[in-house]
Motif scaffolding. Structure first.
Motif, PDB file in Angstrom:
ATOM      1  N   THR A   1       0.867  -1.172   0.000  1.00  0.00           N
ATOM      2  CA  THR A   1       0.000   0.000   0.000  1.00  0.00           C
ATOM      3  C   THR A   1       0.905   1.223   0.000  1.00  0.00           C
ATOM      4  OG1 THR A   1      -0.147   0.007   2.412  1.00  0.00           O
ATOM      5  CG2 THR A   1      -1.881  -1.152   1.219  1.00  0.00           C
ATOM      6  N   ASN A   2       0.390   2.320  -0.538  1.00  0.00           N
ATOM      7  CA  ASN A   2       1.183   3.540  -0.553  1.00  0.00           C
ATOM      8  C   ASN A   2       0.249   4.733  -0.405  1.00  0.00           C
ATOM      9  OD1 ASN A   2       2.884   5.709  -0.988  1.00  0.00           O
ATOM     10  ND2 ASN A   2       4.062   4.644  -2.571  1.00  0.00           N
ATOM     11  N   ASN A   3       0.220   5.241   0.795  1.00  0.00           N
ATOM     12  CA  ASN A   3      -0.554   6.450   1.089  1.00  0.00           C
ATOM     13  C   ASN A   3       0.421   7.561   1.432  1.00  0.00           C
ATOM     14  OD1 ASN A   3      -3.064   5.105   0.789  1.00  0.00           O
ATOM     15  ND2 ASN A   3      -2.820   4.237   2.827  1.00  0.00           N
ATOM     16  N   GLY A   4       1.396   7.726   0.558  1.00  0.00           N
ATOM     17  CA  GLY A   4       2.461   8.685   0.819  1.00  0.00           C
ATOM     18  C   GLY A   4       3.680   8.014   1.420  1.00  0.00           C
ATOM     19  N   VAL A   5       3.502   6.791   1.931  1.00  0.00           N
ATOM     20  CA  VAL A   5       4.586   5.995   2.498  1.00  0.00           C
ATOM     21  C   VAL A   5       4.433   4.571   1.970  1.00  0.00           C
ATOM     22  CG1 VAL A   5       5.608   5.090   4.623  1.00  0.00           C
ATOM     23  CG2 VAL A   5       4.665   7.385   4.601  1.00  0.00           C
ATOM     24  N   HIS A   6       5.537   3.958   1.579  1.00  0.00           N
ATOM     25  CA  HIS A   6       5.576   2.599   1.065  1.00  0.00           C
ATOM     26  C   HIS A   6       5.386   1.620   2.231  1.00  0.00           C
ATOM     27  CE1 HIS A   6       6.771  -0.620  -1.632  1.00  0.00           C
ATOM     28  NE2 HIS A   6       7.700  -0.995  -0.776  1.00  0.00           N
ATOM     29  N   ASN A   7       4.311   0.804   2.199  1.00  0.00           N
ATOM     30  CA  ASN A   7       4.001  -0.143   3.271  1.00  0.00           C
ATOM     31  C   ASN A   7       3.915  -1.561   2.701  1.00  0.00           C
ATOM     32  OD1 ASN A   7       3.585   1.915   5.322  1.00  0.00           O
ATOM     33  ND2 ASN A   7       1.744   2.428   4.183  1.00  0.00           N
ATOM     34  N   PRO A   8       5.054  -2.255   2.615  1.00  0.00           N
ATOM     35  CA  PRO A   8       5.079  -3.572   1.990  1.00  0.00           C
ATOM     36  C   PRO A   8       4.968  -4.726   2.992  1.00  0.00           C
ATOM     37  CG  PRO A   8       7.304  -2.847   2.340  1.00  0.00           C
ATOM     38  CD  PRO A   8       6.393  -1.763   2.877  1.00  0.00           C
ATOM     39  N   GLY A   9       4.868  -5.910   2.435  1.00  0.00           N
ATOM     40  CA  GLY A   9       5.058  -7.126   3.200  1.00  0.00           C
ATOM     41  C   GLY A   9       3.849  -7.659   3.943  1.00  0.00           C
ATOM     42  N   LEU A  10       4.073  -8.764   4.627  1.00  0.00           N
ATOM     43  CA  LEU A  10       3.027  -9.476   5.347  1.00  0.00           C
ATOM     44  C   LEU A  10       2.266  -8.595   6.327  1.00  0.00           C
ATOM     45  CD1 LEU A  10       4.980 -12.772   6.153  1.00  0.00           C
ATOM     46  CD2 LEU A  10       2.992 -12.560   4.651  1.00  0.00           C
ATOM     47  N   MET A  11       2.978  -7.669   6.963  1.00  0.00           N
ATOM     48  CA  MET A  11       2.347  -6.816   7.967  1.00  0.00           C
ATOM     49  C   MET A  11       2.131  -5.393   7.458  1.00  0.00           C
ATOM     50  SD  MET A  11       4.274  -8.315  11.339  1.00  0.00           S
ATOM     51  CE  MET A  11       3.151  -7.669  12.562  1.00  0.00           C
ATOM     52  N   GLN A  12       2.380  -5.183   6.146  1.00  0.00           N
ATOM     53  CA  GLN A  12       2.230  -3.860   5.541  1.00  0.00           C
ATOM     54  C   GLN A  12       2.963  -2.822   6.393  1.00  0.00           C
ATOM     55  OE1 GLN A  12       0.066  -3.274   2.333  1.00  0.00           O
ATOM     56  NE2 GLN A  12       1.205  -5.171   2.424  1.00  0.00           N
ATOM     57  N   SER A  13       4.217  -3.132   6.693  1.00  0.00           N
ATOM     58  CA  SER A  13       5.012  -2.320   7.623  1.00  0.00           C
ATOM     59  C   SER A  13       5.464  -0.998   7.010  1.00  0.00           C
ATOM     60  CB  SER A  13       6.225  -3.118   8.105  1.00  0.00           C
ATOM     61  OG  SER A  13       6.994  -3.543   7.002  1.00  0.00           O
ATOM     62  N   HIS A  14       5.478   0.017   7.825  1.00  0.00           N
ATOM     63  CA  HIS A  14       5.843   1.376   7.433  1.00  0.00           C
ATOM     64  C   HIS A  14       7.273   1.405   6.882  1.00  0.00           C
ATOM     65  CE1 HIS A  14       5.699   5.760   7.712  1.00  0.00           C
ATOM     66  NE2 HIS A  14       6.934   5.703   8.160  1.00  0.00           N
ATOM     67  N   ASN A  15       7.412   1.721   5.595  1.00  0.00           N
ATOM     68  CA  ASN A  15       8.719   1.741   4.924  1.00  0.00           C
ATOM     69  C   ASN A  15       9.499   0.453   5.159  1.00  0.00           C
ATOM     70  OD1 ASN A  15       8.686   4.101   3.459  1.00  0.00           O
ATOM     71  ND2 ASN A  15       9.479   5.336   5.140  1.00  0.00           N
ATOM     72  N   GLY A  16       8.786  -0.679   5.175  1.00  0.00           N
ATOM     73  CA  GLY A  16       9.393  -1.965   5.507  1.00  0.00           C
ATOM     74  C   GLY A  16       9.964  -2.697   4.315  1.00  0.00           C
ATOM     75  N   VAL A  17      10.084  -3.999   4.485  1.00  0.00           N
ATOM     76  CA  VAL A  17      10.702  -4.876   3.498  1.00  0.00           C
ATOM     77  C   VAL A  17       9.626  -5.741   2.855  1.00  0.00           C
ATOM     78  CG1 VAL A  17      12.340  -6.788   3.213  1.00  0.00           C
ATOM     79  CG2 VAL A  17      12.865  -4.924   4.783  1.00  0.00           C
ATOM     80  N   GLY A  18       9.691  -5.860   1.551  1.00  0.00           N
ATOM     81  CA  GLY A  18       8.793  -6.739   0.813  1.00  0.00           C
ATOM     82  C   GLY A  18       9.438  -8.093   0.592  1.00  0.00           C
TER      83      GLY A  18
ATOM     84  N   ASN B   1      11.346 -11.140  -1.095  1.00  0.00           N
ATOM     85  CA  ASN B   1      12.464 -11.324  -2.007  1.00  0.00           C
ATOM     86  C   ASN B   1      12.580 -12.815  -2.275  1.00  0.00           C
ATOM     87  OD1 ASN B   1      14.918 -11.630  -3.287  1.00  0.00           O
ATOM     88  ND2 ASN B   1      16.111 -10.499  -1.770  1.00  0.00           N
ATOM     89  N   ALA B   2      12.217 -13.244  -3.491  1.00  0.00           N
ATOM     90  CA  ALA B   2      12.232 -14.671  -3.842  1.00  0.00           C
ATOM     91  C   ALA B   2      13.628 -15.274  -3.736  1.00  0.00           C
ATOM     92  CB  ALA B   2      11.674 -14.870  -5.249  1.00  0.00           C
ATOM     93  N   ALA B   3      14.676 -14.459  -3.869  1.00  0.00           N
ATOM     94  CA  ALA B   3      16.051 -14.965  -3.744  1.00  0.00           C
ATOM     95  C   ALA B   3      16.422 -15.248  -2.285  1.00  0.00           C
ATOM     96  CB  ALA B   3      17.034 -13.960  -4.348  1.00  0.00           C
ATOM     97  N   ASP B   4      15.702 -14.657  -1.340  1.00  0.00           N
ATOM     98  CA  ASP B   4      15.952 -14.860   0.090  1.00  0.00           C
ATOM     99  C   ASP B   4      14.618 -14.939   0.828  1.00  0.00           C
ATOM    100  OD1 ASP B   4      17.033 -15.015   2.663  1.00  0.00           O
ATOM    101  OD2 ASP B   4      17.446 -12.865   2.783  1.00  0.00           O
ATOM    102  N   PRO B   5      13.836 -16.010   0.578  1.00  0.00           N
ATOM    103  CA  PRO B   5      12.509 -16.061   1.189  1.00  0.00           C
ATOM    104  C   PRO B   5      12.554 -16.071   2.712  1.00  0.00           C
ATOM    105  CG  PRO B   5      13.020 -18.142   0.089  1.00  0.00           C
ATOM    106  CD  PRO B   5      14.097 -17.153  -0.266  1.00  0.00           C
ATOM    107  N   GLU B   6      13.464 -16.814   3.305  1.00  0.00           N
ATOM    108  CA  GLU B   6      13.523 -16.884   4.764  1.00  0.00           C
ATOM    109  C   GLU B   6      13.865 -15.529   5.384  1.00  0.00           C
ATOM    110  OE1 GLU B   6      15.307 -19.735   8.289  1.00  0.00           O
ATOM    111  OE2 GLU B   6      16.133 -19.907   6.279  1.00  0.00           O
ATOM    112  N   GLY B   7      14.876 -14.876   4.861  1.00  0.00           N
ATOM    113  CA  GLY B   7      15.292 -13.574   5.397  1.00  0.00           C
ATOM    114  C   GLY B   7      14.240 -12.510   5.179  1.00  0.00           C
ATOM    115  N   SER B   8      13.617 -12.514   3.986  1.00  0.00           N
ATOM    116  CA  SER B   8      12.639 -11.460   3.726  1.00  0.00           C
ATOM    117  C   SER B   8      11.349 -11.682   4.506  1.00  0.00           C
ATOM    118  CB  SER B   8      12.370 -11.305   2.223  1.00  0.00           C
ATOM    119  OG  SER B   8      11.824 -12.481   1.655  1.00  0.00           O
ATOM    120  N   ILE B   9      10.918 -12.923   4.689  1.00  0.00           N
ATOM    121  CA  ILE B   9       9.710 -13.188   5.481  1.00  0.00           C
ATOM    122  C   ILE B   9       9.954 -12.791   6.926  1.00  0.00           C
ATOM    123  CG2 ILE B   9       8.256 -15.048   6.430  1.00  0.00           C
ATOM    124  CD1 ILE B   9       8.402 -16.331   3.597  1.00  0.00           C
TER     125      ILE B   9
END
Length: 188
Positions: A158-175, A177-185
């Protein structure tokens, strides 16, 4: 008698290993926070070791499985939906929430609609890792993931002025990465 903390030790694991109760171990160590045990730290063992007449160790304290808060808490296995709103004082005590095992069983099926079985197992492990290191109830982490992404590791940001990626839609977080599924999850 004294005991030296080893890797992976918790009061529950020590009590099981030595055939004593968790309550007796805690009573022998006032001022020791069982969630902050350090390898090499020495603790007191209760005298007698008779586990208050029982021949089995007591179960872990409610809401604690090792250092994973909420892993065994909750007496409600589901049932009727009861809406709550308002201040935190209006909500039931965590001991009345559904158990983590129940919640995981219900929601992991939802996660499998968009994430692979391996990815879902990484979500499970990451929830427990984050809970153990932060002290946040595993059920709270799980319900945020279900609310924000349904456990879909590839959920759109989601992006309401801030990029909110990932499982928890974290504020400016990490989405994801298929190359590092364990680390990115784990970071999501």
């Amino acid at each position: 008698m004294r005991y030296t903390i080893q890797s992976g030790d918790t009061f529950w694991a020590i009590a099981q290993k030595l055939g004593i109760s968790v309550d007796a171990l805690q009573a022998a160590n006032p001022g020791i926070n069982p969630s902050l045990l350090q390898i090499g730290q020495t603790i007191n063992l209760p005298s007698g070791g008779n586990n208050n007449g029982s021949d089995k160790p007591s179960p872990p304290p409610s809401g604690v499985n090792g250092s994973i808060v909420g892993a065994t808490g909750g007496s409600n296995g589901g049932g009727d939906f009861i809406p709550y709103s308002g201040p935190a004082s209006a909500y039931p005590d965590p001991s009345q929430w559904a158990s983590y095992t129940f919640l995981w069983a219900q929601n992991s099926r939802l996660m499998l609609l968009n994430s692979s079985p391996h990815e879902v197992s990484l979500i499970h492990r990451s929830i427990e890792t984050v809970s153990a290191s932060s002290g946040i109830d595993v059920r709270c982490i799980l319900i945020i993931i279900v609310q924000e992404s349904g456990g879909n590791v590839r959920v759109n940001s989601t992006n309401n002025g801030v990029h909110n990626p990932g499982l928890m839609q974290s504020h400016n977080g990490v989405g994801f990465n298929a190359a590092d599924p364990e680390g990115s999850i784990l970071q999501m």
